[in-house]
Each structure stands twice: as C-alpha cells, then as structure tokens.
Design a protein around this motif. Structure first.
Motif: not given
Length: 463
Positions: A62-77, A261-270
C-alpha cells in the motif's frame, strides 16, 4: 536604475530563438526508457526490505501504491508543463514562466539537491553491489579506498563510486543520442531481471507471511510511503529533456506517464512477492532483500542474475539523474543565474564542460559520504518540486502568454489540488532532521541568488 523583481516572469519563446540550444533527437520510446532507467534502480533493490521490516510490514504494498499515486498525479501536471514549455530545465523552467525568477531559483536549487545527491547516493549503493560481486571472485579493494570517509574504520574514499560517476559523465559528454542507446539496452536488461524475480518468486509465496498485514498500523504505511518515495525519484528527470524531444507536445506526456506506470506496476508486484516469500521480520538489517529472499528459498542462480541486474539498474539511474542535473545547470547558466560557462556547448550542442564539472563534484561527494546520509535529503527536495509543479498548473491555465495547445491535466482542478496536498502531506511525515537540512540548503540558495543570480540574471538585465 533598472528595477529588479523577485517575481519577474519569463515570456515563452521557442528554443530556436535562443542563441544556445540543444538538438532534438529523442522519441517517446527513448523518453520511456529514460524514465524507467531513472526510477528502477537502488530503490527497488534496497528499500523494500528496510521499510517492510521497520515501518510498514507487508503493508509496504500500500505504501508503494500511495507513493505511486502521488507521483502519478504529479506526472500528469509535469506532462502538461512539458508539452506547453518544451525547454530544458524541468520544474525550474516551468516556475520561471508562472511564478517568477525567485521561485524558479528556489525550485532549481531544490532540484539540484535531488539530482546531485541522487547521483552520489546511487553511486554509493552501486559500489557496494560491485564490491560484493568482486568478492565472489576473490578480488578485494584496499580498505583505504573501499568505502566512504570513516577514519575509525580505516576507510577514506570510495574509489568505485567516484569512478562510475566520472565514467557516466564522460559518456554523457559524448552526446545524448549515444547515451540513450546504451541506456535503452541496460533498461531492458534490468526490467528482465525484475520480471524474472517476480515470475520465479511467485511460486514460493506463502500467504501466511502477509499476516499481520499492517503490523505497524496505517501510520506505518503512510510513513513507509514517505520513505519508499525515494524509489520513484527520477521520473521528473524526463521532463528536463523537453528541449531535445521530437514533437514534445505528444511525446513528453507519453514518456512521463508510461514510464511511471511501468515502474509502479513492477514495484507493487515485487514488494508483494518479496514479503510473501520471506516474513517481514526476517528482513531486518538486510541490505539486499531481494537477493536474500532468493537465497532463502535456495534459488542462488537467480540471486546471481539479480546482483547483475541491480548493478545495471543503478548504472542507468546514475546516467539519467546525471543527465537531468546537467540540463538543469545548463538552463540556469543560460539564464545567468549560474555562471555562463555552464551553458556553453560543443559543436554537437552538448554541454560538455558543465557535464564534466557536475560529474567530478558528485563523484567526490559519492566517494566521501555514505548512501544513508544522502538518501533522506533527496525525498524532501523532490516532494517540494512536485508540490510546486502541481500548484503551478493553476497559474499555467490563467497565463494567456503561454501556448494553449498540448496535453492538459485531466479533471482540472481536482487532480492538481490533490497532487499538491498529497505531496505536502508526505513532506510533513519526513523526519525533523531532514527538514533542518533542507532549510539550511534553502537558506544557502537564497544567499547565492541575492549575491550572484539576481545581479547576473539575463531577465533582470533586459533593457
């Protein structure tokens, strides 16, 4: 007397109007590989064990998901800015157009902290993995030059960390086109290694290891998100390439968003496979948790591949973060906020002098200071930049001087607002010592701007 303003803004002009500019040679695939190259490195091979064992437990997913979400939102900006302002400098350049010179300097100064210390920190980790690999072949470095400065242990300089930064600097000085070809190959290798771990390790997962799922409570998960944020640092380095991208309005958003998106997916799985193979309690003090998990289930042959993948992975991070740092310094030198020598380019429009100076300074820091003392400072500088870019979208939309075409952040103004709040929230959860160090860095930056940058600024000295 010419009036000088802390908030004086730039008016956007196409890069061809600059006397000094960079060549356009990068496509969407190159940008995606740069992003993955910057993000998948030391964080994925080192952090999961430490954060899971001490802070988040199996909830690190979940930590990776939250950090990834913050990055994904910032990435759109970031994507909106990058498509509308295709000029080198990332958040620094964006802020120059929407907030003004003083805020731009503060952002640039914060990004120098991110890029520079990330290069030094990852080089320190790279050195540890290489020394471990060489030990397997009975090759030992003299103790004096085997690790960072610590006279009580008899170590004074990490020669390997210094050398890898210098080698990467020489590679980048040859040209970005040549550098990206090598980066693309290394990124494919390390992605294959990470996928190999996930595919093989999933057969050794024991669901009982995920119980209790939140041994440190949800607060541990949030703190874990602030810490694993380090594993995502680097995707914003892609935006520093704007000036060298073919069709940036289309390719910049593709490169930034797809790499993240690729990195977030790999982090959660790993992290799911890692904590499923080994109880989080057994990861305490383990510096190479992924390799440890493989050895724990007697998959030593995969662990060998993983060590090689970790070395390759960290090499690409050093390359991309060095690239981001040199392009940022180039932009700041071109604007006069740093000495003009940093904006000089050769016949191939590559800032060679800037690149080699950056490599030498960061190589010295990597050789003297250990990874643990560097990593904490990187997170806060990056989160600050992300927060300001998210806030900047509101000013960008109201700025009639800038282009209206290009990528637009969806669900405006909700996504920029959530991105800003989430980044600030993660900053608040960082340790007090990190804040103190950041404030000291901030004050030093303001002093340099007032004594040098403001007086030599091209914008402030325009007639």
């Amino acid at each position: 007397m010419r009036q000088r303003s802390f908030f004086k803004r730039k008016i956007f002009v196409q890069q061809s109007n600059h006397q000094v500019h960079l060549n356009k040679s990068l496509k969407a695939f190159d940008l995606t590989m740069l992003g993955v190259g910057a993000v998948v490195g030391g964080g994925i091979f080192i952090l999961p064990g430490e954060v899971a064992s001490k802070t988040a437990g199996p909830g690190i997913m979940i930590s990776f998901i939250i950090a990834g979400l913050a990055c994904c939102l910032a990435a759109l900006c970031y994507s909106e800015f990058a498509s509308k302002l295709p000029v080198a400098g990332s958040a620094y350049t964006y802020s120059y157009h929407v907030f003004g010179e003083g805020i731009a300097w503060i952002l640039g100064w914060s990004l120098l902290l991110e890029y520079g210390l990330a290069v030094a920190a990852i080089a320190s980790g790279w050195s540890s993995y290489v020394k471990s690999l060489l030990t397997g072949f009975h090759i030992e470095f003299p103790k004096v030059i085997s690790s960072s400065f610590n006279p009580s242990n008899g170590t004074y300089f990490d020669l390997l960390a210094f050398l890898i930064v210098i080698i990467i600097g020489i590679l980048l000085s040859i040209g970005i086109r040549e550098s990206t070809r090598i980066n693309n190959i290394m990124v494919l290798i390390k992605m294959a290694v990470v996928i190999l771990f996930i595919v093989v390790g999933v057969f050794y997962v024991k669901p009982d290891n995920w119980t209790p799922f939140l041994p440190f409570g949800f607060n541990g998960v949030i703190t874990g998100a602030s810490l694993v944020f380090f594993a995502y640092i680097g995707f914003d380095a892609v935006s520093t390439a704007s000036e060298e991208v073919i069709n940036p309005q289309k390719n910049m958003p593709i490169g930034i968003i797809s790499s993240l998106a690729i990195c977030t997916f790999l982090y959660i799985l790993l992290s799911a496979v890692l904590t499923g193979m080994v109880s989080y309690k057994q990861l305490v003090g383990i510096s190479a948790p992924v390799a440890f998990a493989l050895q724990y289930v007697n998959l030593n042959w995969v662990a060998g591949f993983l060590s090689l993948g970790a070395i390759v992975g960290m090499t690409t991070v050093i390359l991309v973060m060095s690239y981001g740092g040199t392009r940022l310094i180039f932009a700041m030198g071109r604007d006069g906020l740093l000495p003009k020598t940093f904006a000089k380019v050769n016949e191939k429009n590559t800032p060679v002098k800037n690149t080699l100076i950056f490599a030498f300074i960061m190589g010295i820091i990597a050789g003297l200071i250990p990874l643990n003392d560097l990593a904490a400072l990187i997170n806060i500088g990056t989160l600050f930049a992300f927060a300001m870019v998210s806030l900047g979208i509101f000013f960008l939309r109201n700025n009639k001087e800038l282009p209206t075409a290009g990528f637009k952040t969806p669900f405006y103004p909700v996504i920029p607002a959530i991105s800003f709040i989430l980044c600030v929230y993660l900053m608040i959860n960082l340790p007090g010592l990190t804040w103190l160090s950041f404030i000291i860095w901030f004050v030093i930056g303001i002093i340099i701007y007032l004594l040098y940058g403001r007086r030599h600024s091209v914008l402030q000295n325009e007639k």
